[in-house]
Design an enzyme around this catalytic site. Structure first.
Site, PDB file in Angstrom:
ATOM      1  N   LYS A 187     -32.364 -36.011 -12.644  1.00 18.40           N
ATOM      2  CA  LYS A 187     -32.997 -34.902 -11.917  1.00 18.40           C
ATOM      3  C   LYS A 187     -33.212 -33.724 -12.858  1.00 18.40           C
ATOM      4  O   LYS A 187     -34.239 -33.037 -12.794  1.00 18.40           O
ATOM      5  CB  LYS A 187     -32.094 -34.524 -10.727  1.00 18.40           C
ATOM      6  N   ASN A 205     -47.381 -28.559  -8.846  1.00 19.92           N
ATOM      7  CA  ASN A 205     -46.845 -29.602  -9.737  1.00 19.92           C
ATOM      8  C   ASN A 205     -47.958 -30.503 -10.268  1.00 19.92           C
ATOM      9  O   ASN A 205     -47.949 -30.900 -11.427  1.00 19.92           O
ATOM     10  CB  ASN A 205     -45.809 -30.448  -8.996  1.00 19.92           C
ATOM     11  N   SER A 257     -39.722 -25.086  -7.059  1.00 17.72           N
ATOM     12  CA  SER A 257     -38.817 -24.002  -6.639  1.00 17.72           C
ATOM     13  C   SER A 257     -38.873 -22.839  -7.629  1.00 17.72           C
ATOM     14  O   SER A 257     -38.803 -21.674  -7.228  1.00 17.72           O
ATOM     15  CB  SER A 257     -37.395 -24.534  -6.509  1.00 17.72           C
TER      16      SER A 257
END
Ligand code: PAF
Length: 305
Positions: A187, A205, A257
């Site tokens: 991750k 993204n 984020s």
């Protein structure tokens, strides 16, 4: 400040903050018959609108956690830089065998957290790729089906099956793993490659699929693999870059984020993402120039904005 009479039941979960993942977990827990309370700076009841993956809409109320009741089950889905403070603040309210689940992007040192817990208290880590966002302060939308990995970081016996069942309801499907770190490194590579670039370019993204970002994405990811391998977590650069591009495609319409934090003028998680890579690399005497450049650029931009 001594709480606390009867502890919450195992079917009640206290959730810290009102971030999208926390509210998603709260709404889904309540849907599954659990009680979810919120631990907030301003202890308000939140009339929450919840839109699930099938676009079904539900109205729920999430109540504030009563301060005179010991917390037996705690979910801490806060930013990496807030985890230690949040848990420290809640320690006096936890029952002696409370189970805590932390969930954040990036890496932080876990030892200071473990040192604060009592012997029978349990600490878990949940790493999730569930996607949620808040179109308004009291509305959470579950926008993408993801997977969650859950691991227990302590040895204490705390009715593990109850915690696993609750996390399945909250952020499942959950895969329980004996060691969370291989998942966290995977991750981390994704967050290193996507988050700072989307924040600096102020883009979704999906725009990172453009060939002009290819060399940076490849270099950032290869540096993560270099550090992970040196620390005993085998990661192969070509396969890891491929996974990064799969996530870029799967989340092409999302704003990361960090992009959202930067646009809102909030602190970012860059220290726990590229900063962690730079810090580990320095200890290992490895060179990670592209992570260092991203760290410097994001810090410079957030300091001046
Ligand atoms: O931090 C994020 O935004 C997410 O972890 C991810 C996977 C990069 C998707 O936006």
């Amino acid at each position: 400040m001594a709480p606390i009479s009867s502890p919450q039941s195992a079917l009640s979960w206290c959730i810290v903050g009102r971030g999208a993942i926390g509210l998603l977990a709260g709404a889904r827990l309540q849907q599954a018959g659990y009680t979810a309370t919120l631990w907030l700076k301003q202890p308000d009841a939140i009339p929450l609108q919840f839109t699930d993956l099938t676009q079904q809409y539900q109205q729920q109320i999430l109540l504030p956690q009563p301060k005179d009741q010991a917390i037996a089950r705690l979910l801490v889905p806060v930013k990496a830089y807030d985890v230690l403070n949040a848990v420290a603040q809640l320690l006096p309210y936890l029952s002696p065998n409370a189970q805590l689940v932390i969930s954040h992007n990036g890496m932080i040192p876990i030892a200071p957290l473990l040192a604060r817990l009592r012997p029978a208290q349990g600490l878990w880590f949940l790493s999730t790729s569930q996607a949620a966002y808040k179109p308004a302060a009291d509305h959470v939308v579950h926008s993408g089906e993801g997977l969650s990995y859950l691991a227990k970081l302590t040895a204490s016996d705390g009715n593990d099956s109850q915690v696993i069942a609750a996390m399945n309801a909250a952020l499942g499907p959950v895969t329980v793993v004996p060691d969370i770190y291989p998942m966290l490194w995977q991750k981390l590579a994704i967050n290193v490659a996507i988050n700072p670039l989307t924040a600096l370019e102020n883009c979704q993204n999906g725009q990172l699929a453009h060939p002009r970002y290819q060399s940076q994405i490849s270099a950032l990811t290869t540096e993560v693999c270099l550090v992970a391998n040196a620390l005993g977590y085998p990661m192969e650069p070509t396969a890891t870059v491929q996974r990064v591009y799969q996530v870029i495609t799967a989340t092409s319409g999302n704003f990361s984020s960090m992009q959202q934090d930067m646009q809102a003028g909030r602190q970012t998680e860059i220290a726990a993402i590229c900063g962690y890579i730079c810090q580990q690399a320095a200890q290992l005497q490895l060179s990670v120039p592209v992570n260092q450049q991203m760290l410097d650029r994001v810090l410079a931009k957030t300091a001046t904005s």
